[in-house]
Write a protein that holds these residues in place. Sequence first.
Motif, short mmCIF file in Angstrom:
data_model
loop_
_atom_site.label_atom_id
_atom_site.label_comp_id
_atom_site.label_asym_id
_atom_site.label_seq_id
_atom_site.Cartn_x
_atom_site.Cartn_y
_atom_site.Cartn_z
N LEU A 137 -6.16 9.05 1.34
CA LEU A 137 -5.71 7.82 1.99
C LEU A 137 -4.20 7.65 1.83
N ASP A 138 -3.69 7.96 0.64
CA ASP A 138 -2.25 7.86 0.38
C ASP A 138 -1.46 8.80 1.28
N ALA A 139 -1.98 10.01 1.45
CA ALA A 139 -1.27 11.02 2.24
C ALA A 139 -1.24 10.67 3.72
N THR A 140 -2.16 9.85 4.16
CA THR A 140 -2.20 9.50 5.58
C THR A 140 -1.78 8.05 5.80
N HIS A 182 1.40 6.79 3.81
CA HIS A 182 2.64 7.33 4.37
C HIS A 182 2.97 6.67 5.71
N LEU A 183 1.97 6.57 6.57
CA LEU A 183 2.20 5.95 7.88
C LEU A 183 2.54 4.47 7.75
N ARG A 231 6.19 4.12 6.65
CA ARG A 231 7.13 4.39 7.75
C ARG A 231 7.15 3.24 8.75
N ALA A 232 5.97 2.79 9.14
CA ALA A 232 5.89 1.72 10.13
C ALA A 232 6.50 0.43 9.61
N THR A 233 6.20 0.09 8.38
CA THR A 233 6.69 -1.17 7.83
C THR A 233 8.19 -1.14 7.62
N THR A 234 8.72 -0.04 7.08
CA THR A 234 10.16 0.01 6.88
C THR A 234 10.90 0.03 8.22
N ARG A 235 10.33 0.65 9.23
CA ARG A 235 10.96 0.61 10.56
C ARG A 235 10.95 -0.81 11.12
N ALA A 236 9.83 -1.50 10.93
CA ALA A 236 9.72 -2.87 11.44
C ALA A 236 10.73 -3.78 10.73
N VAL A 237 10.86 -3.62 9.42
CA VAL A 237 11.83 -4.42 8.67
C VAL A 237 13.24 -4.10 9.15
N GLY A 238 13.54 -2.84 9.35
CA GLY A 238 14.85 -2.45 9.86
C GLY A 238 15.12 -3.03 11.24
N ARG A 298 0.85 -1.20 0.00
CA ARG A 298 0.00 0.00 0.00
C ARG A 298 0.88 1.25 0.00
N ALA A 299 1.93 1.21 0.80
CA ALA A 299 2.84 2.35 0.85
C ALA A 299 3.56 2.53 -0.49
N ALA A 300 3.94 1.44 -1.12
CA ALA A 300 4.61 1.52 -2.42
C ALA A 300 3.68 2.13 -3.46
#
Length: 98
Positions: free
Chosen positions: A66-69, A72-73, A76-83, A44-46
């Motif tokens: 929806l994209d702007a909220t 985006h969230l 951020r959340a998914t990439t942080r979780a993967v990191g 969804r973020a992609a």
Amino acid sequence: LTEIIEGFRPELAGTPAALETADFLLRRPPLPAPVRPFYSLLARAAVSSLPRWAREPLQLPDHPRLDATVGHLAGRATTRAVGWVMGAAPAPREPVDA
């Protein structure tokens, strides 16, 4: 990112192969059930990062608010979780000289 995607604009088309690939990656990923919700957030973020003109040929959802909220969230959340998961993985072991 915008400049790079814009450079591909003349080559992008909603061919049957492109539509099938988008469907496979976004709606039918070959992942175990427990991982799919996280993958869906990342997908969804992609999609939300794509310009609106790039979504139409692939029949991707276009929801600017929806994209702007959420998009985006979710990104951020998914990439942080993967990191976090990648950082939490044990470091590779050094080979031992025999």
